[in-house]
Design a protein around this motif. Sequence first.
Motif, PDB file in Angstrom:
ATOM      1  N   MET A 161      44.633  22.656  20.965  1.00 33.19           N
ATOM      2  CA  MET A 161      44.324  23.947  20.606  1.00 33.19           C
ATOM      3  C   MET A 161      42.979  24.317  20.133  1.00 33.19           C
ATOM      4  N   HIS A 162      42.181  23.245  20.284  1.00 27.66           N
ATOM      5  CA  HIS A 162      40.552  23.620  19.870  1.00 27.66           C
ATOM      6  C   HIS A 162      40.191  24.510  20.966  1.00 27.66           C
ATOM      7  N   PRO A 163      39.433  25.420  20.722  1.00 30.89           N
ATOM      8  CA  PRO A 163      38.855  26.495  21.488  1.00 30.89           C
ATOM      9  C   PRO A 163      38.088  25.559  22.786  1.00 30.89           C
ATOM     10  N   LEU A 175      27.665  17.923  23.397  1.00 33.03           N
ATOM     11  CA  LEU A 175      26.533  17.992  22.578  1.00 33.03           C
ATOM     12  C   LEU A 175      25.495  17.148  22.467  1.00 33.03           C
ATOM     13  N   LYS A 220      43.282  28.632  12.009  1.00 29.12           N
ATOM     14  CA  LYS A 220      42.472  28.423  13.048  1.00 29.12           C
ATOM     15  C   LYS A 220      41.218  27.544  13.033  1.00 29.12           C
ATOM     16  N   GLN A 231      42.108  24.037  12.911  1.00 30.53           N
ATOM     17  CA  GLN A 231      42.217  23.363  14.270  1.00 30.53           C
ATOM     18  C   GLN A 231      40.792  23.303  15.038  1.00 30.53           C
ATOM     19  N   LYS A 232      39.733  24.085  14.714  1.00 36.46           N
ATOM     20  CA  LYS A 232      38.815  24.028  15.072  1.00 36.46           C
ATOM     21  C   LYS A 232      37.920  22.900  14.699  1.00 36.46           C
ATOM     22  N   ALA A 233      38.294  22.415  13.290  1.00 29.02           N
ATOM     23  CA  ALA A 233      37.782  21.079  12.718  1.00 29.02           C
ATOM     24  C   ALA A 233      38.056  19.900  13.470  1.00 29.02           C
ATOM     25  N   VAL A 234      39.194  19.803  14.007  1.00 23.79           N
ATOM     26  CA  VAL A 234      39.701  18.889  14.603  1.00 23.79           C
ATOM     27  C   VAL A 234      38.595  18.508  15.905  1.00 23.79           C
ATOM     28  N   HIS A 235      38.211  17.231  15.920  1.00 21.65           N
ATOM     29  CA  HIS A 235      37.423  16.986  17.122  1.00 21.65           C
ATOM     30  C   HIS A 235      37.869  17.042  18.436  1.00 21.65           C
ATOM     31  N   PRO A 236      37.230  17.588  19.259  1.00 22.66           N
ATOM     32  CA  PRO A 236      37.870  17.847  20.740  1.00 22.66           C
ATOM     33  C   PRO A 236      38.494  16.516  21.361  1.00 22.66           C
ATOM     34  N   VAL A 281      31.568  15.362  24.884  1.00 19.83           N
ATOM     35  CA  VAL A 281      31.938  16.574  23.917  1.00 19.83           C
ATOM     36  C   VAL A 281      30.760  17.633  24.147  1.00 19.83           C
ATOM     37  N   GLN A 335      39.384  20.494   5.164  1.00 17.62           N
ATOM     38  CA  GLN A 335      38.096  20.266   6.031  1.00 17.62           C
ATOM     39  C   GLN A 335      37.624  18.883   5.882  1.00 17.62           C
ATOM     40  N   ALA A 373      37.573  15.889   8.533  1.00 21.57           N
ATOM     41  CA  ALA A 373      36.326  14.975   8.856  1.00 21.57           C
ATOM     42  C   ALA A 373      36.681  13.709   8.745  1.00 21.57           C
TER      43      ALA A 373
END
Lengths: 307, 307
Positions: B122-124, B307, B107, B110-115, B305, B79, B83
């Motif tokens: 593969m990010h949600p 946010l 999973k 993959q979610k930790a990769v910035h969109p 993104v 992670q 980052a």
Amino acid sequence: MDQKVIDGRAHAAGNLKVISQDVEVLKEQGWNPQLISVMVGDVQEAALYVRNQKRIAEQAGIAFREKRLPESITEAEMQAAIAGLNADPSVSGIILQRPMPAHLNVKALQKAVHPLKDVEGMHPESIGNIVYKEMELGPCTAMAAVEILKSTGLKLEGLEVVVIGHSEIVGKPIAFLLLAEGATVTVCHHMTHNVAVHTRRADVVFVAVGKAGLVTGDMLKPGAAVIDIGINQVVDAQGNSKVVGDADFESCSQVAGWITPVPGGVGPVTVSVLMRNAVTATQRQKAHYESEYSHRFVPAGMSPVGL
Amino acid sequence: MDQKVIDGRAHAAGNLKVISQDVEVLKEQGWNPQLISVMVGDVQEAALYVRNQKRIAEQAGIAFREKRLPESITEAEMQAAIAGLNADPSVSGIILQRPMPAHLNVKALQKAVHPLKDVEGMHPESIGNIVYKEMELGPCTAMAAVEILKSTGLKLEGLEVVVIGHSEIVGKPIAFLLLAEGATVTVCHHMTHNVAVHTRRADVVFVAVGKAGLVTGDMLKPGAAVIDIGINQVVDAQGNSKVVGDADFESCSQVAGWITPVPGGVGPVTVSVLMRNAVTATQRQKAHYESEYSHRFVPAGMSPVGL
């Protein structure tokens, strides 16, 4: 009521009992769920929904605040208003009431809602999580429709399901939710050459198009389940206005093994799912807060929103 | 080559020509796309893919850096590494090479990769955007498979498509991509009672299961298109190891109107889509940077993104 007619109100009441208990637990831990309804302009049909959401929220012990914004609001002002609600610690979840004035980009606004406050389950990240089978929080109507199907006791693995309607917030999420449960899923829509060819071989038909009488009894396999998500205002032979679904209830109920009525089917369960999403969102904000404050240093990639 | 056999290598070469030009434009504007490949442990099969990606990246003018991490790395260290790459301005896109050691949650990583650096799509949030029909960047294999179908010239509106395989990164995204184009889509998988019932009425069959010989000619409607995404190592009658797809090429090619070979079909196009995603990611980072620096104040909700 006929056994084959699914009682959505009773199902919703059962959900709300569990949700109220979860709300109590959160309150004891110092977390008070609160929903904010954001309505732009004076929209008659939305006002009815909002009153209903408020009533159910109060039943569940969830605070419900209404924010009305003028029809003249700009996109940038809306974005700023949502940013303010994202940053407000008293707000657990944000509901953007539709319809919105045409000059606003509803999709962009939904995306501006922080994923942890997305109680409508419409942020792309919420939708993507469902694709990845994280199904605790998702679009309310789709979640409600699938929950109703499950209440029939039908085994979803290998079940042949046809979904009519491919909207982003109803048809498609229903498809992923069912795929995650092992159903074989076909999605039809207005461009499908022959919908009946598909529905006649289906164990379950979901319909979410917004067209009264779209599904008739002759399009069904005997014993199939019909989950009707349509809500249409029609005028009957006596000139009275009434609300009906997308399935022709009279002919379908003679062939179907299960059918949801409109009103009183998917609708009440949808509102109960919104309340459950409010609980889930609050629980996630709690977990996020705890993870932020229980370590001296958290690498950026470990935050629950993935940033 | 037989007209009905789709030449993926030629298609990929066409893509790379356009991509190289886009890379040139970005470089002139001061943006140098660079991919980072992150490989954990010493994985033979991944090494082959990485070499291939590096070769194609260089053809397109995209820098390609390899990062190898020890098999013993912990989830928290991974992670932190991601980052670090998210925060590195020289990195345009991050590729997490599979397979990864079993102790790592792929999973979550993959979610930790910035969109904005999610070149694998593969990010949600990337998956959710596809559901919302923002289809510029998505999972490479699914995008490649659909692009190949489009190259046949078949009109997608109302086309009857069957997708065999319901994985999050291939089968399901193929389904949304096709739904967005107006196809009627059925997703089958290992729990489907009778796959042939579905494939025999399909104008197009996608297969992405990883099982050699799964689709045979007798399961097809004459003239159907077969897009084969499987990659299987098998040993032939002479004892030689070779790579085949999920469709039995010999019997299928006699019935099908179009078919992709394995190798030389979806594979090369997939790598070209990865390069296009690298360009798209860099363009988005550029747009994000410009929006950050061209205004004195940007409300939080307006960042790309969300946010």
